[in-house]
Design an enzyme around this catalytic site. Sequence first.
Site, PDB file in Angstrom:
ATOM      1  N   TRP A 143      15.553  24.177 -17.211  1.00  0.00           N
ATOM      2  CA  TRP A 143      15.279  25.594 -17.463  1.00  0.00           C
ATOM      3  C   TRP A 143      15.841  26.503 -16.373  1.00  0.00           C
ATOM      4  O   TRP A 143      15.712  27.728 -16.468  1.00  0.00           O
ATOM      5  CB  TRP A 143      13.773  25.834 -17.634  1.00  0.00           C
ATOM      6  N   ASP A 144      16.473  25.922 -15.352  1.00  0.00           N
ATOM      7  CA  ASP A 144      16.983  26.725 -14.243  1.00  0.00           C
ATOM      8  C   ASP A 144      18.016  27.743 -14.695  1.00  0.00           C
ATOM      9  O   ASP A 144      18.331  28.673 -13.943  1.00  0.00           O
ATOM     10  CB  ASP A 144      17.570  25.806 -13.181  1.00  0.00           C
TER      11      ASP A 144
ATOM     12  N   GLU B  70       3.668  22.414 -13.709  1.00  0.00           N
ATOM     13  CA  GLU B  70       3.989  20.976 -13.607  1.00  0.00           C
ATOM     14  C   GLU B  70       2.921  20.136 -12.904  1.00  0.00           C
ATOM     15  O   GLU B  70       2.889  18.924 -13.084  1.00  0.00           O
ATOM     16  CB  GLU B  70       5.348  20.733 -12.927  1.00  0.00           C
TER      17      GLU B  70
ATOM     18  N   GLN C 231       4.104  25.725  -8.733  1.00  0.00           N
ATOM     19  CA  GLN C 231       5.010  26.861  -8.719  1.00  0.00           C
ATOM     20  C   GLN C 231       4.498  27.920  -9.674  1.00  0.00           C
ATOM     21  O   GLN C 231       3.527  27.709 -10.398  1.00  0.00           O
ATOM     22  CB  GLN C 231       6.422  26.424  -9.109  1.00  0.00           C
TER      23      GLN C 231
END
Length: 811
Positions: A357-358, A496, A621
């Site tokens: 997904w970066d 995550e 995150q």
Amino acid sequence: MDSAWLLSYNGYNPEQEGLRETLCALGNGYFCSRGAAPDASDDEVHYPGTYLAGGYNRLTTEIKGHEVESEDLVNLPNWLVLEIAIDNNNWLHPDQLEFLDYSQQLDVANGMLIRTLRFRDGNGRTTRWRERRLVSMADQHLAGLEIEIEPEDWSGELYIRSALDGTVINNGVARYRELNSRHLETINSGQSNDETIWLMSRTVQSRIEIAEAARTQVFIHDEPADVQRRTVTQPDVIEQQLHLHVEAHQCIRVEKIVALFTSLDHAVNEPEVMAQQRLSEVGNFEKLADSHCLAWKHLWGMFDLRLDIQDGDNDQLKLRLHIFHLLQTVSRHTIDRDVGVPPRGWHGEAYRAHIMWDELFIFPFLNLRHPVLTRALLRYRYRRLPAARRLAQEAGYSGAMFPWQSGSTGREESQKLHLNPQSGRWIPDNSNRQRHISSAVAYNVWQYYQVTDDHEFLYDYGVEMLIEIARFWASITTYNEQIDRYEIRGVMGPDEFHTAYPDADPEQEGGLNNNAYTNILAAWVLCRARDALDLLPPDHERALREGHGITTQEVEEWDVISRKLYVPFHDDGIISQFEGYEQLEEFDWEGYREKYGDIQRLDRLLEAEGDTPNRYKASKQADVLMLFYLFSADDLQQILEQLGYPFDRDTIPKNIEYYLQRTSDGSTLSKIVHSWVLARSDRPRSWQLFQGALNSDINDIQGGTTPEGIHLGAMAGTVDLMQRAYTGIETRGGVLYFNPALPDHLQRLTTRIRYRRQELDLEITRDILRISSRQLTASPIMIAYRGRFREVSPGSVYEFHLIRPEERERG
């Protein structure tokens, strides 16, 4: 050269060699070679590696009674090998030498690695070594190495070994070393002429043929030297050994130029023939360098960001280093290739160079600079739309469900098991439940269209992708009569750490219900799919509806779901990360920092203790805060109000502070998001977080991950913070909006962007926004600053006097 263009290292430090090899890697979007010394080999200190963009191979390993299949980015034969011996003694290696002087510089302006060494060998002889290296940005198939060797206090026989080494394995990530790693087999090797050798290899499963041809020449005073040569062939290695007599203070120049072709290339029948032919057409190293440096000059004209910073501590260099590595991963050579953009670049083996997904953090910079690159990378996703449909169907859904990790085919490449290096245990990996990746693909499609107004892309590719992703979200929802809401259950958010509810069996009852980020993005996608259909000309719309069986009833269902998806809240306006989040335990942050120091990877620490982050309000995150990263306050308010949730904008700082206190920043992307969401409300703190992200790779803040590959999402994110966050750029509704709020340390920003076929030079200070449109043939565009709209034609200049942030607060 200006130090703002040079990444410099002085002294030889074996402990830092892996980090330097990554940061000094050279690439051109087609292939990339790590910055390992040419006389180094794979050991505990050095790791030479060369990688082809999209060069994957699949192997299977038995782990804990399970067949673990992984598709890896393959380490290609090492073309760099060039080492010397004196008077027929052993070949000299870096760790056997006493370095008297050692300087290594990465020239990011010209894409050149420069090493200047002075060393003493075991027999007391002193030698100077000056090296230049490049991977050509002008010709994607070429790379070169130039070394000047000067004996200082000895005369004698000099031996040079130049090789192509196919014995390499994938060995760059310690936690992958239990997996099978021999991806290559040698097909053939040979010698074309006195100066040229070649090696032909093939990946054992994907059957990609790789040909490397190397030409090695020796010069004294710019004239060809009289050297004796012999070619030695060993299993998987071919080398030339050159011998000549040298005198003290005589300068010997060695040039090694390499051509690399593969069976994936267009208009190539036999890669080994093409490699030899291309090499025969190439001039000397200097000519190769001239064309390469010119290509970089033109790139910097498009991509540079020039900063005037107080107490910058090399911030300009660091930002340019990030742009440099982005352009080495994605360049004009990418446009014709079927590749995505991996989160760790093509610089190493971390994440196996899978596509994730970066893109969300990388595409915005490309959109406003060279959008044809984004277009090419989005087509990687489009080509894998059939695979995404299969993945959805296998999971019992409709439409297209893109995988969390994608490689060559678009199937799900996420691991089923992963190694926790903290405990040494292999544990289940449920990261494939991050269904939000499909929304990221849709978001990227829509943002590309907003910036470029590329109707052809939207008609031919984009609308179909949006529709199929909308279908997936509509099919994964379930209606809950008790609350009169649609829900999305059994997923993971960006965080995550949280893979399941406390005490649940992650393998049997994995995932979480109603992750807010997932649900809000799903609602947004359902709206954009309808908008995209409305943008189609009647003939296109009719053909698409008929070809894909899109009914009016289906589109109306999307509208209903987009208004009734459930979003959990708690504590008077806090968006809950997922349903039930408020029932989790608070985490002892101070206690664990005292115990471990670095707790970024809290999940590994807890698993090693027999615990799990599933029990705690502790995130790896940004999760909820990703909403404030992707959407403006106005856009987010509109989405939530459409969902039936009145949203008070005053709760945004409350949400930000709540989750900042509960995040470990275990991903380099986290600081990007946190800096972004604070850019308006707390500029000093935003700048501090920006600094942390800027240093994430250059200082290897995660303690050993950068040697495995750069963090490209974080690198692109820092650049985009400058490009969009601090300039206040937004693109929506056919308008390019500006709302600059430079941090106190940043006095001036000048750069160039492209918007809807116009090229704009921007100059932003604390008081002035100056926009100059370059002369070219393009339609007018609309720009705006705080309610003032201007139509801009090519060649025009507009200047806005800015209201400072502190004045806005007083107002």
